[in-house]
Enzyme design. Sequence first.
Site, short mmCIF file in Angstrom:
data_model
loop_
_atom_site.label_atom_id
_atom_site.label_comp_id
_atom_site.label_asym_id
_atom_site.label_seq_id
_atom_site.Cartn_x
_atom_site.Cartn_y
_atom_site.Cartn_z
N GLU A 64 -24.51 158.81 67.99
CA GLU A 64 -24.22 160.15 68.49
C GLU A 64 -25.50 160.92 68.83
O GLU A 64 -25.68 162.07 68.44
CB GLU A 64 -23.37 160.92 67.47
CG GLU A 64 -22.01 160.26 67.24
CD GLU A 64 -21.15 161.03 66.25
OE1 GLU A 64 -21.70 161.86 65.51
OE2 GLU A 64 -19.93 160.81 66.23
N GLU B 97 -15.97 153.24 65.15
CA GLU B 97 -15.11 154.05 64.29
C GLU B 97 -13.71 154.02 64.90
O GLU B 97 -13.57 154.14 66.11
CB GLU B 97 -15.59 155.50 64.19
CG GLU B 97 -16.95 155.69 63.54
CD GLU B 97 -17.36 157.15 63.46
OE1 GLU B 97 -16.46 158.02 63.41
OE2 GLU B 97 -18.58 157.43 63.47
#
Length: 634
Positions: free
Chosen positions: A44, A124
């Site tokens: 991220e 994820e």
Amino acid sequence: DWKNWSGNPLNDPQWEAAIVDRMQRTVLRDRNHPSVVIWSLGNEAGFGCNHAKMKAAANALDPTRPIHYEGDYCMEVADMYSRMYPAPEECEQICKAAGDHTMQWGGHVLLQERYAHKPFILCEYAHAMGNGPGSLKEYWEIIHREPRFAGAFVWEWIDHGIRAVRGTDGLAKVVGGRCQVSDTFFAYGGDFGDQPNDSNFVIDGLIDPDRRPSPAMVELKQVLSPVLTEMVEVAKGRVRITNRHMFAGLDHLSAHWKLLADGEVVQNGVLSLPALAPCHDTVITVPFELPRDDSREFMLEVSYSLKADTAWAAQGHEVAFAQFPVRAAQLVVTGSAVIDQRRQPQVIETRGTITITSPDYTLVFCKATGVLQNWTVNGQLLLVRGPVPNFWRAPTDNDGGCRGVGVQKEWREHGLHALQHHLESVALDVTKNGTPRVVVKTRVAGPVVKVGIACEQVYTVEPDGSLALSFRGAPWGEWKTIWPRIGLQLRLPAALAHVLWYGRGPGESYVDSRDGQRFGQWRAPVDELFTDYIFPQENGNHTETRRVTLADAKGAGVQVTAAQPFDFSAHWYDTVDLEKANHAYDLVKREFVTLNLDYVQTGLGSNSCGPRALPPYELKPQAFDFSLRLKPVR
């Protein structure tokens, strides 16, 4: 050292060489860990030329391991296509990529030619926050089916609560030295007076901070089980066994089978497992003999356990199981019982109540609310209040939790959190054979909304004091959201705190998270049916229940059966208690047991960070007809 290098680090080859040299000297131990199979460029952190430089440096150090970076949406450097929280339907589309189609993601146009030939993973995919996640099975069915789908990672392993005590100022104080664990709780963002904070968003793991597995671990274990068992031919007991191990056979496992009748073992034996190579399957026969008894439900169970101790588990540890319905119980329809005239019930109607009484039982209905407010059989009080129509649940983290977002925001906009019950009528009649019936009609809706639910409850009082209850209803208005549940909520005397049920157990289960729980006869006190999530929420549900009994220490109480499998939960707390609490210490034990009996409840999903409950598990507003029987037991 290169820290004070004067050149431009993005264009200077000497600087790159210095980085490689430092990595070679400092990361050698990590490279030699065999469990490190992928290098990651971070998480991220956007995407830029620095990621290309990082890949070059990593490959110079170790060209044997592929490179991962989820933020590389245009697939410029990553060796695999990685995503977070796409729904199973989108995963299927990604796996079947072909031709010149393109995909829009992250504000970028992703050409299929860039990702269609690369492995696909979910770095994820299931947010293990609070109660959930749901629909693990749906993801892994695709992973096992699609060659390019390399796997998926749950976020995350452990809750990050900090063991603390409450100070005199109400704030959390970190525990130091020895203390009584019972006096502590797990604190999260804001408990220390810290601002800003992420509230309980760090409480998102598969295990508690003290390493206690959550119910999600049981579901994940079943979904990832290394042996798959599928029914081929029920009558002959033929099942297909698939070895999902990638490098091992099944010679380290022993297999057993059981034939269950209403959850009780009536036959069992050992299965001889054939030699089965990795990723291969075969069909074997389970040698059970089906009894002629039509009054009970029969199920076949096959389980696999370790033959010997291993480094990770002891001999006998179960690694997989499967259950299959063999024959359903035949529904026996009986005529209306004839009432002994000497025990004919009396019906007394006053301005405020309807009382139905006999030498064995008494029922009292409140005419102002339509609620059954007293049910006594043979001198024992079986009911404090209810049954009352129930369409709300204490929001889970995946419903939006304490943040007030997600699907619960829609629920609140439709008034589901503040439903009010407007009584339309209470009618009493007596059938031809003298059986009393009470019909209660209500309109259930939240304040200042233009939607609601029309409900009807029909109570038929049987000669032994049992209640046959038909709960019917239908939505009105323009609903633009799903419902949390359709059910009834009762309050039972505190003495009825011993629970025996036939259905899935022993742990909690929901419509999209139930495969880890097996059918059987289970017994537990009400205390043990509560799942103590760090942030209190809806919990402890049991799906596909056939019957449930709540009784006192002597075994006297009430048994619930239904025309179809139903859900139940039993707690010392009311729904509003769970909804308002931020920690377990906010919960105060009530003087009654709250019993929820649900026709159906919406799924859990993963919407604290990922997708909502999948469409098959969403409870859309609908007409319903829920038939129950509440029977006194001794």
